[in-house]
Design a protein around this motif. Sequence first.
Motif, PDB file in Angstrom:
ATOM      1  N   PHE A 144     -30.077  19.190  -2.383  1.00  0.00           N
ATOM      2  CA  PHE A 144     -30.648  18.623  -1.156  1.00  0.00           C
ATOM      3  C   PHE A 144     -29.822  18.982   0.069  1.00  0.00           C
ATOM      4  CE2 PHE A 144     -27.599  15.635  -2.873  1.00  0.00           C
ATOM      5  CZ  PHE A 144     -26.915  15.172  -1.762  1.00  0.00           C
ATOM      6  N   GLY A 145     -30.457  18.847   1.215  1.00  0.00           N
ATOM      7  CA  GLY A 145     -29.795  19.029   2.492  1.00  0.00           C
ATOM      8  C   GLY A 145     -29.892  17.753   3.301  1.00  0.00           C
ATOM      9  N   VAL A 146     -29.132  17.702   4.395  1.00  0.00           N
ATOM     10  CA  VAL A 146     -29.108  16.524   5.259  1.00  0.00           C
ATOM     11  C   VAL A 146     -29.362  16.968   6.689  1.00  0.00           C
ATOM     12  CG1 VAL A 146     -27.828  14.453   5.884  1.00  0.00           C
ATOM     13  CG2 VAL A 146     -27.294  15.641   3.744  1.00  0.00           C
ATOM     14  N   ALA A 147     -30.206  16.223   7.379  1.00  0.00           N
ATOM     15  CA  ALA A 147     -30.521  16.541   8.771  1.00  0.00           C
ATOM     16  C   ALA A 147     -30.557  15.255   9.588  1.00  0.00           C
ATOM     17  CB  ALA A 147     -31.873  17.255   8.858  1.00  0.00           C
ATOM     18  N   PRO A 148     -30.389  15.368  10.907  1.00  0.00           N
ATOM     19  CA  PRO A 148     -30.512  14.174  11.752  1.00  0.00           C
ATOM     20  C   PRO A 148     -31.943  13.654  11.732  1.00  0.00           C
ATOM     21  CG  PRO A 148     -29.457  15.998  12.922  1.00  0.00           C
ATOM     22  CD  PRO A 148     -30.041  16.562  11.675  1.00  0.00           C
ATOM     23  N   LEU A 149     -32.115  12.402  12.112  1.00  0.00           N
ATOM     24  CA  LEU A 149     -33.473  11.877  12.256  1.00  0.00           C
ATOM     25  C   LEU A 149     -34.220  12.691  13.316  1.00  0.00           C
ATOM     26  CD1 LEU A 149     -33.039   7.975  12.294  1.00  0.00           C
ATOM     27  CD2 LEU A 149     -33.717   9.428  10.381  1.00  0.00           C
ATOM     28  N   PRO A 150     -35.506  12.952  13.110  1.00  0.00           N
ATOM     29  CA  PRO A 150     -36.274  13.688  14.114  1.00  0.00           C
ATOM     30  C   PRO A 150     -36.403  12.899  15.423  1.00  0.00           C
ATOM     31  CG  PRO A 150     -37.387  13.676  11.978  1.00  0.00           C
ATOM     32  CD  PRO A 150     -36.293  12.670  11.891  1.00  0.00           C
ATOM     33  N   PHE A 151     -36.732  13.612  16.489  1.00  0.00           N
ATOM     34  CA  PHE A 151     -36.960  12.985  17.790  1.00  0.00           C
ATOM     35  C   PHE A 151     -38.265  13.502  18.377  1.00  0.00           C
ATOM     36  CE2 PHE A 151     -34.595  16.861  18.578  1.00  0.00           C
ATOM     37  CZ  PHE A 151     -35.175  17.411  19.717  1.00  0.00           C
ATOM     38  N   TYR A 152     -38.649  12.976  19.513  1.00  0.00           N
ATOM     39  CA  TYR A 152     -39.847  13.424  20.226  1.00  0.00           C
ATOM     40  C   TYR A 152     -39.417  14.230  21.442  1.00  0.00           C
ATOM     41  CZ  TYR A 152     -42.855  10.457  17.380  1.00  0.00           C
ATOM     42  OH  TYR A 152     -43.545   9.895  16.323  1.00  0.00           O
ATOM     43  N   ASP A 153     -39.838  15.501  21.518  1.00  0.00           N
ATOM     44  CA  ASP A 153     -39.421  16.313  22.656  1.00  0.00           C
ATOM     45  C   ASP A 153     -40.113  15.901  23.947  1.00  0.00           C
ATOM     46  OD1 ASP A 153     -41.917  17.277  22.000  1.00  0.00           O
ATOM     47  OD2 ASP A 153     -41.233  19.281  21.446  1.00  0.00           O
ATOM     48  N   GLN A 154     -41.149  15.037  23.853  1.00  0.00           N
ATOM     49  CA  GLN A 154     -41.745  14.483  25.066  1.00  0.00           C
ATOM     50  C   GLN A 154     -40.845  13.417  25.695  1.00  0.00           C
ATOM     51  OE1 GLN A 154     -43.129  14.446  22.012  1.00  0.00           O
ATOM     52  NE2 GLN A 154     -45.336  14.942  22.072  1.00  0.00           N
ATOM     53  N   ALA A 155     -39.958  12.848  24.869  1.00  0.00           N
ATOM     54  CA  ALA A 155     -39.086  11.771  25.345  1.00  0.00           C
ATOM     55  C   ALA A 155     -37.698  12.263  25.723  1.00  0.00           C
ATOM     56  CB  ALA A 155     -38.968  10.682  24.278  1.00  0.00           C
ATOM     57  N   THR A 156     -37.199  13.285  25.019  1.00  0.00           N
ATOM     58  CA  THR A 156     -35.848  13.780  25.269  1.00  0.00           C
ATOM     59  C   THR A 156     -35.761  15.250  24.872  1.00  0.00           C
ATOM     60  OG1 THR A 156     -33.503  13.458  24.761  1.00  0.00           O
ATOM     61  CG2 THR A 156     -35.061  13.025  22.992  1.00  0.00           C
ATOM     62  N   LYS A 157     -34.910  15.990  25.578  1.00  0.00           N
ATOM     63  CA  LYS A 157     -34.767  17.409  25.270  1.00  0.00           C
ATOM     64  C   LYS A 157     -33.964  17.626  23.992  1.00  0.00           C
ATOM     65  CE  LYS A 157     -35.140  19.037  30.041  1.00  0.00           C
ATOM     66  NZ  LYS A 157     -34.477  19.767  31.158  1.00  0.00           N
ATOM     67  N   THR A 158     -33.018  16.749  23.752  1.00  0.00           N
ATOM     68  CA  THR A 158     -32.209  16.835  22.530  1.00  0.00           C
ATOM     69  C   THR A 158     -32.107  15.448  21.897  1.00  0.00           C
ATOM     70  OG1 THR A 158     -30.162  16.484  23.789  1.00  0.00           O
ATOM     71  CG2 THR A 158     -30.823  18.763  23.368  1.00  0.00           C
ATOM     72  N   GLY A 159     -32.029  15.415  20.579  1.00  0.00           N
ATOM     73  CA  GLY A 159     -31.948  14.144  19.884  1.00  0.00           C
ATOM     74  C   GLY A 159     -30.633  13.433  20.154  1.00  0.00           C
ATOM     75  N   GLY A 160     -30.698  12.119  20.340  1.00  0.00           N
ATOM     76  CA  GLY A 160     -29.507  11.320  20.563  1.00  0.00           C
ATOM     77  C   GLY A 160     -28.844  10.913  19.264  1.00  0.00           C
ATOM     78  N   ARG A 161     -27.718  10.241  19.381  1.00  0.00           N
ATOM     79  CA  ARG A 161     -26.966   9.795  18.216  1.00  0.00           C
ATOM     80  C   ARG A 161     -27.526   8.472  17.716  1.00  0.00           C
ATOM     81  NH1 ARG A 161     -20.497   8.845  18.287  1.00  0.00           N
ATOM     82  NH2 ARG A 161     -21.041   6.680  17.939  1.00  0.00           N
TER      83      ARG A 161
END
Length: 447
Positions: free
Chosen positions: A302-319
Amino acid sequence: MKKLQLAGIARALGSTRRTWLFGLALAASGAAHGASVEIQVWHTLTGANKTEFEKLVKQYNKEQGDVEVALRAFPTEQALKQEAAASRKSKSGPNLLQLNDNHSPEVVAEHRDILPMYELLAKYPIKDADWFLPSTTSFTRDARGRLLAFPWMAEVPVMFYNIEQYQKAGLNAAQPARTWADLQGELLKLRDVGNSSCPYGTSEQVTVHLENLAAVNNQSYTTNENGLDAKSSKSRAAAAMQFDTLYMRHLSLMVSWKRSDLFTRHSADRSNDALFAKGECAVLTTGSGALGQFLDTRSLKFGVAPLPFYDQATKTGGRPFVSGAALWAVEGHPQNQEKATAQFLAWLSKPVIAAQWHQRTGYLPLTEAAFRASDVSFYERMPGAQQIIASMRSQPAASSRGFRMANYDRIEPVLNRELDEALEGRTPPMAALNSAATQARAIAQQK
């Protein structure tokens, strides 16, 4: 004949002397063992993480003779709290107990039975303890940044994905989706090309789909800057949820995924972690502390990734918010037990020990030294893991420091119930969110 008798007497005397010396040695050993101080640690760990904690404590007890740590496991936090309350009168309770984050650590610290960690460590300092999490992270700290509890089980929500199922569906397992829209495209391929019966599942649905929806999209979860600007319990009680169009969009999307068999399993607890471990779900959002269970399943890649975000709300995902559980020191024990408790915590803080705990469980590193001591090969086994862990060292944005809300332990079950209502199609998403916000506001104002 006389010489033989004298020789026999001499042998007898020699044997008696050896027996006496052996007995003296045993007595001395018993006295030394009796001088050790026993401390009790009560916890609610399960599965692989419980096994790892037991292994570490056994190692500690074996390495030295000054302190004897006795572990006691409980099936739930409620059972632990009830037993701790019952043991108060007999003064036979724990020296350390595990408590989950209730998002009001100052309230816990004010309890008469709690000894704030900064007070314990002021008496018995842990040398060279450069903590991994920034002091601005509110998980186990008060408004002044003082450490209230030992963040031994700190974690963040992440997205785990099955590498073999990604490859079977023709997806690039080295670059999992970063936005919810892109994840939908991957889930469609997992369902239609990879023939997955569970493309996506989630554990701890409130943590993933409500609390951290805000943090990851660089927004506040509650008013008053996530309640962190509240100066009193009264102002914390006035904090309110901010379920705006972001939440409406997200919950509507999740409902549509449910209807199209992209999102098949959701739960308030960690029960769906087992489905990912078995290879039944291709993608799972849950706490990083699930890593221990997944590493214990050797056939799982398996791999691990950050939680997805919405690009309509932010350009980059927050912590995401740091949460999880911590070890709290209990007041009212003799001074020698307080010292022994600090000695045990100092041992857990040693780089090699803390690094081992982090790598075997997925909980965040306890100290900077523990992060540096982690084996590079550990991260290489799980694509994406090192980047996520490293990102937690930086100072969090205002929206990611954590949040405070009065009576949140009573609010969370309501949020879970309303999410269930929406995801199971019994209540429209907007109505479920409005109901959750209204009930949360009323509960927060209760005393």
